[in-house]
Write a protein that holds these residues in place. Structure first.
Motif, PDB file in Angstrom:
ATOM      1  N   SER A   1       4.893  -2.631   4.662  1.00 30.36           N
ATOM      2  CA  SER A   1       3.689  -1.894   4.248  1.00 30.36           C
ATOM      3  C   SER A   1       4.005  -0.439   3.893  1.00 30.36           C
ATOM      4  O   SER A   1       3.124   0.303   3.459  1.00 30.36           O
ATOM      5  CB  SER A   1       2.634  -1.934   5.373  1.00 30.36           C
ATOM      6  OG  SER A   1       3.046  -1.140   6.474  1.00 30.36           O
TER       7      SER A   1
ATOM      8  N   ASP B 113       7.114  -7.408  17.740  1.00 34.83           N
ATOM      9  CA  ASP B 113       7.077  -7.511  16.276  1.00 34.83           C
ATOM     10  C   ASP B 113       6.657  -8.893  15.787  1.00 34.83           C
ATOM     11  O   ASP B 113       6.330  -9.059  14.606  1.00 34.83           O
ATOM     12  CB  ASP B 113       8.461  -7.171  15.696  1.00 34.83           C
ATOM     13  CG  ASP B 113       8.790  -5.695  15.854  1.00 34.83           C
ATOM     14  OD1 ASP B 113       7.992  -4.860  15.394  1.00 34.83           O
ATOM     15  OD2 ASP B 113       9.831  -5.371  16.452  1.00 34.83           O
TER      16      ASP B 113
ATOM     17  N   LYS C 216       5.970  -3.675  10.404  1.00 29.69           N
ATOM     18  CA  LYS C 216       5.151  -3.090   9.333  1.00 29.69           C
ATOM     19  C   LYS C 216       6.001  -2.514   8.201  1.00 29.69           C
ATOM     20  O   LYS C 216       5.468  -1.826   7.324  1.00 29.69           O
ATOM     21  CB  LYS C 216       4.252  -1.999   9.912  1.00 29.69           C
ATOM     22  CG  LYS C 216       3.217  -2.544  10.880  1.00 29.69           C
ATOM     23  CD  LYS C 216       2.176  -1.511  11.207  1.00 29.69           C
ATOM     24  CE  LYS C 216       1.057  -2.139  12.036  1.00 29.69           C
ATOM     25  NZ  LYS C 216       0.200  -1.140  12.664  1.00 29.69           N
TER      26      LYS C 216
END
Ligand SMILES: NC(=O)c1ccc[n+]([C@@H]2O[C@H](COP(=O)([O-])OP(=O)(O)OC[C@H]3O[C@@H](n4cnc5c(N)ncnc54)[C@H](OP(=O)(O)O)[C@@H]3O)[C@@H](O)[C@H]2O)c1
Length: 224
Positions: A84, A106, A81
């Protein structure tokens, strides 16, 4: 002798991005060490307020932008992530990268399959931050139980990889306050030595043992 959190020499403001297993464990230990702790995720503070009060008493739940101004910001977000993350929160700060690449969790991410250390990839994405890789090679469940006072012969050590010496020293003092010896692993590129799959990642080591492993690692070319 168990660490009781009375060894902090400098109170720091610690921002933590990520209120999961790692973020909350680091938060608790940092509160115990006497630091001022703020925790955020990508969601509004109100959504983690109760969790923070219960799981990390003494810490404050904030919106991510309110982590700005912290002496250190700890990123404890799943690596898949990382894109993000709102990098504006981190810009200009000393940032600890706790993240590890593990493809079963992941997914396969090409940028982490070979080449630079994971932290170098992350540093490129974060931009203007002073990134220090550490706290990735201790289990969240061990962080509070393995801590010991400075000077204890069996004290566990954690390695730090970073390109900026001042950032590294600040983070080393923070690591010490959490109950661990800090060992300089070299530049961010040396973060390879602490990544998932290495002996450093897999075990508990004193400072001397860690230095030995780092020296041995230095003699083995990184496969790029
Ligand atoms: N497991 C271990 O013992 C251990 C030890 C050291 C390091 N690590 C590494 O630490 C990292 C975090 O692991 P974890 O087990 O703590 O993960 P986790 O329990 O899944 O928690 C992740 C946290 O990150 C937040 N988050 C996700 N995307 C975000 C974003 N863009 N901005 C801000 N916050 C965001 C999540 O909030 P939401 O729920 O709201 O999305 C959640 O609070 C991983 O890379 C892991 O490899 C793990």
């Amino acid at each position: 002798m168990q660490w009781r959190g009375s060894f902090v020499t400098q109170q720091l403001s610690i921002g933590i991005l990520g209120a999961g297993r790692v973020g909350t464990a680091i938060g608790r230990q940092a509160v115990r060490a006497g630091h001022q702790v703020r925790i955020a995720t990508g969601k509004p503070a109100g959504q983690i307020q109760l969790l923070t009060e219960v799981i990390v008493p003494g810490a404050e739940a904030v919106d991510a932008p309110d982590l700005r101004g912290s002496d250190i910001i700890v990123v404890a977000v799943p690596l898949h992530k990382y894109r993000s993350i709102d990098t504006a929160v981190l810009t200009g700060h000393v940032v600890i990268d706790t993240m590890n690449y593990w493809s079963p969790v992941d997914g396969v991410l090409d940028e982490f399959e070979s080449g630079p250390s994971t932290s170098e990839v992350v540093a490129d994405f974060f931009g203007e931050v002073l990134l220090v890789k550490t706290l990735n090679h201790i289990g969240y469940h061990d962080l509070e139980v393995d801590a010991l006072p400075a000077g204890t012969p069996t004290r566990r050590a954690l390695a730090l990889a970073a390109d900026d010496e001042e950032a590294k020293q600040l983070v080393a003092a923070f690591i010490d306050s959490l109950g661990y010896d800090a060992v300089d692993a070299g530049p961010l590129a040396a973060g390879h030595a602490l990544e998932n799959g290495t002996e450093i990642f897999a075990g508990r080591h004193t400072a001397d043992q860690l230095r030995q492993l780092l020296a041995e690692y230095g003699r083995v070319p990184v496969s790029v």
